[in-house]
Every structure is written in structure tokens, then in C-alpha cells.
Write a protein that holds these residues in place. Structure first.
Motif, PDB file in Angstrom:
ATOM      1  N   THR B 546       0.852  -1.178   0.000  1.00 25.06           N
ATOM      2  CA  THR B 546       0.000   0.000   0.000  1.00 25.06           C
ATOM      3  C   THR B 546       0.891   1.232   0.000  1.00 25.06           C
ATOM      4  O   THR B 546       1.932   1.242   0.646  1.00 25.06           O
ATOM      5  N   VAL B 547       0.464   2.266  -0.717  1.00 28.26           N
ATOM      6  CA  VAL B 547       1.250   3.500  -0.736  1.00 28.26           C
ATOM      7  C   VAL B 547       0.346   4.673  -0.389  1.00 28.26           C
ATOM      8  O   VAL B 547      -0.805   4.749  -0.833  1.00 28.26           O
ATOM      9  N   LEU B 548       0.864   5.548   0.438  1.00 31.48           N
ATOM     10  CA  LEU B 548       0.175   6.777   0.827  1.00 31.48           C
ATOM     11  C   LEU B 548       0.891   7.950   0.155  1.00 31.48           C
ATOM     12  O   LEU B 548       2.122   8.032   0.202  1.00 31.48           O
ATOM     13  N   ILE B 549       0.107   8.829  -0.455  1.00 33.06           N
ATOM     14  CA  ILE B 549       0.688   9.932  -1.239  1.00 33.06           C
ATOM     15  C   ILE B 549       0.114  11.255  -0.743  1.00 33.06           C
ATOM     16  O   ILE B 549      -1.097  11.359  -0.510  1.00 33.06           O
ATOM     17  N   LEU B 550       0.986  12.250  -0.597  1.00 27.78           N
ATOM     18  CA  LEU B 550       0.526  13.568  -0.164  1.00 27.78           C
ATOM     19  C   LEU B 550       1.480  14.608  -0.740  1.00 27.78           C
ATOM     20  O   LEU B 550       2.707  14.451  -0.619  1.00 27.78           O
ATOM     21  N   GLY B 551       0.910  15.679  -1.370  1.00 33.36           N
ATOM     22  CA  GLY B 551       1.808  16.669  -1.923  1.00 33.36           C
ATOM     23  C   GLY B 551       1.102  17.945  -2.345  1.00 33.36           C
ATOM     24  O   GLY B 551      -0.132  18.060  -2.270  1.00 33.36           O
ATOM     25  N   VAL B 552       1.900  18.900  -2.786  1.00 32.62           N
ATOM     26  CA  VAL B 552       1.372  20.189  -3.234  1.00 32.62           C
ATOM     27  C   VAL B 552       1.981  20.499  -4.589  1.00 32.62           C
ATOM     28  O   VAL B 552       3.042  19.978  -4.955  1.00 32.62           O
ATOM     29  N   GLY B 553       1.297  21.423  -5.345  1.00 36.45           N
ATOM     30  CA  GLY B 553       1.824  21.768  -6.650  1.00 36.45           C
ATOM     31  C   GLY B 553       1.060  22.892  -7.297  1.00 36.45           C
ATOM     32  O   GLY B 553       0.264  23.591  -6.647  1.00 36.45           O
ATOM     33  N   ALA B 554       1.318  23.059  -8.577  1.00 35.45           N
ATOM     34  CA  ALA B 554       0.665  24.109  -9.357  1.00 35.45           C
ATOM     35  C   ALA B 554      -0.292  23.459 -10.340  1.00 35.45           C
ATOM     36  O   ALA B 554       0.061  22.463 -10.990  1.00 35.45           O
ATOM     37  N   TYR B 555      -1.493  24.054 -10.462  1.00 31.37           N
ATOM     38  CA  TYR B 555      -2.527  23.532 -11.347  1.00 31.37           C
ATOM     39  C   TYR B 555      -2.828  24.596 -12.397  1.00 31.37           C
ATOM     40  O   TYR B 555      -3.279  25.689 -12.057  1.00 31.37           O
ATOM     41  N   ASP B 556      -2.551  24.266 -13.633  1.00 31.74           N
ATOM     42  CA  ASP B 556      -2.749  25.208 -14.733  1.00 31.74           C
ATOM     43  C   ASP B 556      -4.080  24.876 -15.400  1.00 31.74           C
ATOM     44  O   ASP B 556      -4.253  23.793 -15.991  1.00 31.74           O
ATOM     45  N   LEU B 557      -5.060  25.807 -15.315  1.00 36.87           N
ATOM     46  CA  LEU B 557      -6.405  25.561 -15.818  1.00 36.87           C
ATOM     47  C   LEU B 557      -6.539  26.162 -17.217  1.00 36.87           C
ATOM     48  O   LEU B 557      -6.112  27.300 -17.461  1.00 36.87           O
ATOM     49  N   HIS B 558      -7.104  25.414 -18.115  1.00 35.34           N
ATOM     50  CA  HIS B 558      -7.378  25.897 -19.476  1.00 35.34           C
ATOM     51  C   HIS B 558      -8.844  25.703 -19.789  1.00 35.34           C
ATOM     52  O   HIS B 558      -9.278  24.561 -19.890  1.00 35.34           O
TER      53      HIS B 558
END
Lengths: 224, 611
Positions: B546-558
Motif C-alpha cells: 500500500t502507498v500513501l501519497i501527499l503533496g502540493v503543486g501548481a494547477y494550470d487551468l485551461h
């Protein structure tokens, strides 16, 4: 909003991971005297007073301690075979014929009725499978020397925390799993309530080991 | 393109995150493998020692694993337990299902677990006193009380069941034990054609001149059965004895054991070896034990100095044994026979000659990889540190790589008994191309440090030449959440990530994703390109993790601006080999826009390549 909920989730998980469990603080009870332990009816079976009434016999055959099981009393001296144990068994039988009066007023009332009677057990040499030895023993069908289901919880409710907790591994020459006995000592080690790791119910008293000299002293000398 | 799928709600995701994280609390990475503490405070409230474990993997369902250890006793109305996992060893339950035998004896005394070809469970048990062996069999549902068979023998039973469908002895039950009832103690094997209901006991070992000890069994894919045992030929000092380790073979389902001669074959030639026989109580003082009594607790090492296994592919036979060689230390050796036990190659030392080592167990995987579980100790410091180690060979036992599974100082462990730390049994087996093991070690993540049964599994595939980097390409579907779902429907989703693994648990990934959403009303759709830096934590022993993932980033909306956002999720990863894995991942994304967050979930499947 989303991040806060994730943080709550992680915080909850961290709580589940790292929650500390603190042992309960021992109760501040006074140390129990040997007389008090030996006369506490909640700790012994109905036939236990007979063990005390004839107890001096163990001292006379040189046993330093005996183990009181629910249905028998066993000496701690291991013999390689039954034959070398026989003479000592005869000595024990001679020493067990008559109950001597006890001067200790704390114990006298419960022992008086044995003054005029034969002991309710007989002396035997029995195999002791825990270590493959032969032992001297008092046995009889239906003996009840410990109350059924006696638990360490009851012992500590009656007597408070033990003076000392020790572990003893009883091995044999065979490869079988050894028995691990955990001892809870009271009255300076004169009485040790023992739990066996092979008992079907963890926390139950498997046997009680009595220091022969200390118990005889209690019988002879009166209250300390 | 419209998708109408059930929505994944945030509370459910948070709950899943919690469950995965909590699950991780019972395991820890240590070296290459992940260790799992089988017990916990709920299943082991009395903090029992859980010594002498053994392990079996169900050949009909290798995700099902059974372990027995001294974890509770049977009694009138009370059953002893079998530890069971249905997810390859990640989680365990304690199933009380070994009742007191009809003779009323106490126990378990010694025990060993196995499965037959159809997945029925068997447990060999020693009751006492008097000592009596029984084979318990599954006669009903998997967790129903097991049924004891015929009484046989009286010491240290082992157990195996023939699962070779093409062989002549399918379902034959074998239980080796040591017969103390004869002048020179003798390795004896009981066998049963009916699940242990009736047992036929056959004297097998050569006890003409010397007593036998430490009898272990292995079954070949062609139905041949092998035992190894030692002949005890004289004490050497207080901790060792001279011995020969001998193998016998049965070609007739256990009726006779003289297929390679009545006296068996010494696996190390004519010369004697010097093996462990610690003369601890009642044979001698504790100072004679395995360890250094001046620096802590010691173990008994009398009847745990050899083990045998057969390659399920080519039938080669392997024996592990101990021998104090020129290094002056008790060492672990492995020797192989390629002719059904008739002759044996040169012994190869598994250990490095720098410390005392003992308690070897050996197993062979389907691909021929060989694994050895053993214990050594290091008393160079203030206290004696015992280390369970796992060695693997990928060249038929010619060379060995080694890892420490767990280092343990038993001194502070209250339920570790001086003179008997883990006992004569520890467990190692193999199924397919994986090894599965269990040992008595230090608890993991429990408030009270104690001995517990510790499970591990490791691949039988050779170590990857790949480094810590991996690249994954994955694709799937998305689904708008919250107010975002009022205007858009989900469409396809894809991603590419570059991952760097720091160790067996923690990793960082750079994630590049693309999502498309369809308008519910006439108008333009929405495309989201996002780049995020994610932390990842892998849980479970593998191959399924099992893997747990957590993060932040930039979302470019078009059409639209670029906004910050976060993502979190869980996934499953199945390792197909040292460099390849397949993954299934569910994620929740939240993008900070004017007004309520733009939220959506993604479900991806993909392939990961390590390099």
C-alpha cells in the motif's frame, strides 16, 4: 478546507500510532505479613489448613521450599529416580503422622481441628514432568489446596503489589518447550504466587511456593 | 464524453488515509524487507512471549499464511490459536482453533504448521504431561476448531504434507520426531495417508552407535521425502559437540527410510563437525548458553542446528547446518545434492566467520533461489545483541548475500527468558518466487517492549541493478467533486511521475498530470495540467504494498489561470520483478481558486519502471 481535513486525518493517525499507555500506579497497601497471607481464606482452598498443620514434616526431611498446587504439595528437591527418593518419603511419612500444636495465636484457630486427626493426604514419590525428576509429594484425591480459578488479580487485590517479580525457566533434557514461571513474592519471599506460561488462562495462579523455614517459624514463633 | 460514476467523498478518503497510516504502525522497514509484528495489544493483551514460531503458506492461495507460536495455551474449553493472514502477511488475526486433545494433556508444547495442496490446514502438536504428539487437521471451515488425530511419539514434532499433484504420495502427512524411549535416541518419522487420523511410526535415523537429535523434513516435487538429523558423537567443551549431519530418503511415502542406505549419508563427508549443544540447565549453568551471560541473557542451542529443503523446480536437496570451523566461531554452512541425496557437494559457509551463528532454517524458491534464516550475536559492546539475519543465494548456494532483519537486546525485554529466548523452532518457507519467514523478535510499535512473532517476506528474485529512481506512466478517469461537479463531468486523466526512493518506506515523486473535464452545458471543457511534488510512504511486506501519497503543486487551468493546489491519495503496488511494478492509485485534488476549491478525484492504473 481540504488540507485541513487531511491534516486532521493525519493527526488522528499519529494519535493512533503514538498513543502512550501508562501502567496503573500500584496501590499503596501495607506489606502483607506471612500470617495474614496464610490465613486469608480467599487465597487458599478448603484443605490448605491441613498443609500448615503438618507442615513441619517438610523441614524434618530437609526440604527448603514446597510448591502448593491446587491438588498436591510437592517438594522442590529433584531426585533422579524414584528409588533414591523412597527413604526420604518414608521419613516424611513418619514426620506427617501427627500434627503438632502451634503456639501462634493467629494460626491456631484454623489448625486446631487437625490435632486429633490423620492427615487428609498421603506421602508419595511422584514424577515431576516439568524437569523430568522425581519429587516428594503430599497427594490425595479431591484435595483442594488453592481456590478454583485463583488469579493474580485476586492476589494483588488481597495483598497489594508483590515485593518482587521474578522469572524462572524450567527446562528438561528433552527438547520440549520449557515452562516459564513468573513468581510474585510476598512476605520477603516466604510466599511466591507463580504463574505458568502454559496455563490456559494467562493471569491464573499455577502454584504457590512456600519457604519452609519461614512458614515453620511463623507456626512456631507467633506473630512477627 | 460523459461519465456518471459514484462520487468519492472526502470523509471516506480521509478515513482511508487513516486506516493505511494506522496499518503502517505495526510494521517497520529494516534493511531490504519490511517486518510485520504479528501481535498487537488487542490480540496479545497478556504480552506473551510468542516463542518457537513456524510458518506455512497456503499453496491454493498464497495470500493466506498461517503461523503458530506459543501465544496461548489450550485447556478445558479453551483453544490455542493460529495466527492467520489473508493479505500476504500485512495484517494478522488470532484464530483460536486448537482444542485440548482428548487425553487432557497441557500444551502446546512444540508445534509446526503446514497446508495440503487444497489449502487445508494441519498443525503438529506436542502435548504434556505426559508428552504426546498429535496432528491436528482441518475438517471443517478454515477457522473452525481443528480435529486431533492419533497419538504418536513424544518429542519435538515437525510436519510436512506432500503437495506434489503428480507424485505418488500426494496428501501424505509426515511428522518427524525424536524417540526418547529407546537406548540411543532415534530420529523417527510418523506418516499418515488419512490426514493424521492414523499414524504409522517408522524408526529412520541411524542410532546404532550414537543418539540422534534435531530431525527435520523436506519433500521433493517427485514425492521423495528427506530427513536430516545429527548423530551426537561426544561433547566438546560446554557449548559444542561432535556430530555428523545425515540425510535419509524415503521413496515409498515414508514406509522405509533407507533409499540411500540404512545409515544415511553424511552431508559433509566422513569427518565430524563441531556443532552447537549448549549445556544450559538442567545440563549445566546458564553461562554455557548461546550468547554471553556476562553481558545479558542467553539462549539454548541444542536441537536447532540443521534444516533441509528441496528445490521445487529441479529437486536439488539443500541442508543447512552449524559447524565451529577454523574461525573459532559456530558458523552456518549449506551443502547441496544434485542426485537425490546420494552425494553432496562441498559445504559453503553462509556466515562470515566473525561471530557465533546458529539456528539455521533453509528454504528454496521456485526459481531455485535459496534462503537461510539464522541468528548471530555481537557481544563486543556493553550488552549482547542478537541479530536475526536472512541470507540469499542466487547461484545454487555457491555465494551468499546477507541482511540483518532485526537486532535485539533481550535484556530490557521482560518476557524474554534467560536460557530460552526463541527456542528450537523459527519459520522459513518459500512459495513461488518469494520467501516467507517468522521469528521471535522484539515487538514493533507496542507500548510494552516484548517478544513477539515477527513476520517478513522477501523476494527470491536476484537483487535489482536498478537504482533508487523509477518512472511511472499511468492513466485513468477523473470525477469532479463539490461545486465543480455542478458544471462539469469527468473525462480522462493521465500522469507521469519520476520517483526517488530513500528507503523501503519513504519516497519523493515529481508528478506531471493532465485531466480533462466535459461541460454539462454547452460551452468549453476544462483542461487541467498540474505539476506537484509528493511525499510517498509504502506499507506492507510486499509484493503487494500500500502507498500513501501527499503533496502540493501548481494547477494550470485551461481556460483559466494557474493556481496552487494539493493532492493526496492511496494506492496499491504489485511488484512483478526487481525493476517492474504495476500500480492502481486513487487521488483527491483540490485547487485554490476564487470561491470554493476546485476539487476532483482521479483513479489511475499504470506501470512503474525502476532504473
Amino acid at each position: 478546507m481540504m488540507r485541513s481535513k487531511v491534516l486532521v486525518g493525519i493527526a488522528g493517525a499519529a494519535c493512533a500510532l503514538f498513543a502512550c499507555v501508562s501502567p496503573a500506579a500500584p496501590q499503596g497497601q501495607a506489606k502483607a505479613s506471612l500470617e495474614r497471607i496464610l490465613t486469608d481464606g480467599a487465597l487458599w482452598g478448603k484443605d490448605f489448613p491441613a498443609v500448615l498443620a503438618y507442615f513441619r514434616g517438610w523441614e524434618q526431611v530437609g526440604e527448603t521450599a514446597v510448591a502448593v498446587f491446587p491438588d498436591r504439595v510437592v517438594g522442590v528437591t529433584p531426585y533422579d529416580a524414584a528409588k533414591p527418593a523412597k527413604p526420604r518419603a518414608e521419613d516424611l511419612a513418619d514426620a506427617t503422622k501427627q500434627a503438632a500444636p502451634t503456639p501462634n495465636p493467629a494460626l491456631r484457630p484454623m489448625l486446631e481441628r487437625y490435632q486429633q486427626t490423620a492427615p487428609p493426604f498421603r506421602v508419595s514419590v511422584i514424577p515431576f514432568p516439568e524437569d523430568g525428576s522425581e519429587r516428594l509429594a503430599w497427594t490425595a484425591p479431591g484435595l483442594e489446596l488453592l481456590p478454583p480459578g485463583l488469579s493474580l488479580e485476586t492476589v494483588q487485590e488481597r495483598l497489594g503489589p508483590p515485593d518482587e517479580v521474578t522469572r524462572q525457566v524450567v527446562q528438561s533434557e528433552k527438547d520440549r518447550r520449557p515452562i516459564v514461571l513468573t513468581g510474585y513474592s510476598y512476605a520477603g519471599g516466604a510466599v511466591v504466587f507463580m504463574e505458568s506460561d502454559v496455563a490456559p488462562r494467562p493471569g491464573s495462579v499455577d502454584r504457590v511456593v512456600l519457604d519452609v523455614a519461614a512458614v515453620v517459624a511463623a507456626l512456631e514463633e507467633g506473630p512477627r | 464524453m460523459r461519465f456518471h460514476r459514484p462520487r468519492i467523498h472526502r470523509p471516506a478518503l480521509v478515513g482511508l488515509l487513516f486506516a493505511v497510516w494506522t496499518l503502517g504502525g505495526t510494521s517497520m522497514a529494516y534493511g531490504q524487507v519490511t517486518l510485520v509484528d504479528i501481535a498487537n495489544d488487542a490480540t496479545d493483551p497478556s504480552n506473551l512471549s510468542d516463542t518457537e514460531p513456524s510458518i506455512a503458506v497456503n499453496p491454493a492461495n498464497p495470500m493466506e499464511i498461517a503461523v503458530v507460536s506459543f501465544s496461548e495455551s489450550w485447556g478445558p474449553g479453551t483453544m490455542a490459536p493460529v495466527w492467520k493472514s489473508n493479505d500476504g502477511g500485512s495484517t494478522w488475526t488470532k484464530v483460536p482453533q486448537i482444542p485440548q486433545p482428548p487425553t487432557g494433556v497441557n500444551g502446546p508444547g512444540d508445534q509446526k504448521v503446514s497446508f495440503d495442496a487444497t489449502g487445508r490446514l494441519y498443525v503438529a502438536e506436542l502435548g504434556f504431561s505426559p508428552t504426546q504428539n498429535f496432528v491436528y487437521r482441518q475438517a471443517g471451515a478454515p477457522n473452525a476448531p481443528l480435529t486431533p488425530g492419533m497419538l504418536y511419539g513424544d518429542d519435538q514434532p515437525h510436519l510436512d504434507v506432500d503437495v506434489a499433484a503428480a507424485g505418488p504420495c500426494l496428501d501424505r502427512v509426515y511428522s518427524p520426531w525424536l524417540d526418547f524411549g529407546v537406548g540411543n535416541q532415534r530420529a523417527t518419522v510418523s506418516n499418515s495417508a488419512n490426514q493424521g487420523i492414523a499414524m504409522a511410526s517408522v524408526g529412520a535415523g541411524n542410532n546404532a552407535a550414537f543418539s540422534n537429535r534435531t530431525t527435520r523434513i523436506a519433500l521433493a516435487p517427485d514425492g521423495k521425502a528427506y530427513i536430516v538429523y545429527k548423530t551426537r558423537e561426544g561433547l566438546v567443551g560446554t557449548r559444542f559437540e561432535l556430530a555428523h549431519f545425515r540425510v535419509h530418503r524415503s521413496d515409498d511415502c515414508g514406509t522405509t527410510w533407507n533409499a540411500i542406505g540404512a545409515g544415511g549419508v553424511s552431508v559433509h563427508g566422513a569427518g565430524q563437525v563441531t556443532t552447537w549443544f549448549t549445556q544450559t540447565p538442567p545440563l549445566g549453568p546458564l553461562s554455557n548458553g548461546f550468547g554471553n551471560l556476562a553481558k545479558g541473557k542467553v539462549a539454548r542451542a541444542r536441537s536447532s542446528d540443521t534444516w533441509i529443503a528441496v528445490d521445487p523446480g529441479d529437486g536439488d536437496v539443500y541442508v543447512a547446518y552449524t559447524h565451529r570451523d577454523g574461525s573459532g566461531f559456530g558458523q552456518v554452512f549449506v551443502v547441496r545434492s544434485t542426485d537425490d541425496g546420494g552425494t553432496w557437494g562441498a559445504p559453503v559457509r553462509v556466515t562470515d566467520g566473525t561471530r557465533h551463528s546458529a539456528f539455521p532454517e533453509i528454504a528454496v524458491a521456485q526459481n531455485g533461489a535459496v534462503g537461510v534464516l539464522y541468528v548471530d550475536y555481537d557481544d563486543s559492546g556493553a550488552s549482547t545483541i542478537f541479530r536475526h539475519r536472512f541470507a540469499r543465494s542466487f547461484d545454487d548456494g555457491g555465494s551468499w548475500g546477507d541482511q540483518v532483519l532485526q537486532a535485539m537486546d533481550p535484556g530490557p525485554i521482560a518476557n524474554a527468558s534467560n536460557g530460552f529466548l526463541w527456542g528450537d523452532y523459527e519459520g522459513l518457507t518459500a512459495f513461488g518466487n518469494r520467501f516467507y519467514g517468522v521469528f521471535t523478535g522484539a515487538s514493533i510499535g507496542r507500548p510494552t517492549l516484548q517478544l513477539d512473532p515477527i513476520f517478513f517476506t522477501d523476494t527470491a528474485l536476484p537483487p535489482s541493478t536498478a537504482g533508487p529512481w523509477s518512472l511511472s506512466l499511468h492513466a485513468g478517469l477523473n470525477d469532479p467533486q463539490g461545486t465543480f461537479a455542478n458544471g462539469f463531468d469527468g473525462d480522462w486523466s493521465a500522469g507521469l511521475d519520476l520517483e526517488y526512493r530513500f528507503n523501503n518506506v519513504f519516497a519523493l515523486e515529481l508528478f506531471l498530470g493532465h485531466d480533462e473535464f466535459d461541460p454539462q452545458h454547452p460551452g468549453p471543457g476544462l483542461e487541467v495540467n498540474h505539476l506537484s511534488l509528493n511525499g510517498k510512504a509504502y506499507f506492507g511486506p510486499g509484493p503487494l504494498r500500500t502507498v500513501l501519497i501527499l503533496g502540493v503543486g501548481a494547477y494550470d487551468l485551461h481556460p483559466g489561470p494557474t493556481k496552487p493546489g494539493a493532492n493526496g491519495g492511496v494506492g496499491l503496488q504489485l511488484e512483478l520483478g526487481p525493476t517492474v511494478a504495476v500500480e492502481l492509485t486513487g487521488k483527491y485534488h483540490a485547487v485554490q481558486v476564487n470561491g470554493p476549491d476546485l476539487e476532483f478525484v482521479t483513479l489511475h492504473g499504470g506501470v512503474r519502471i525502476r532504473f
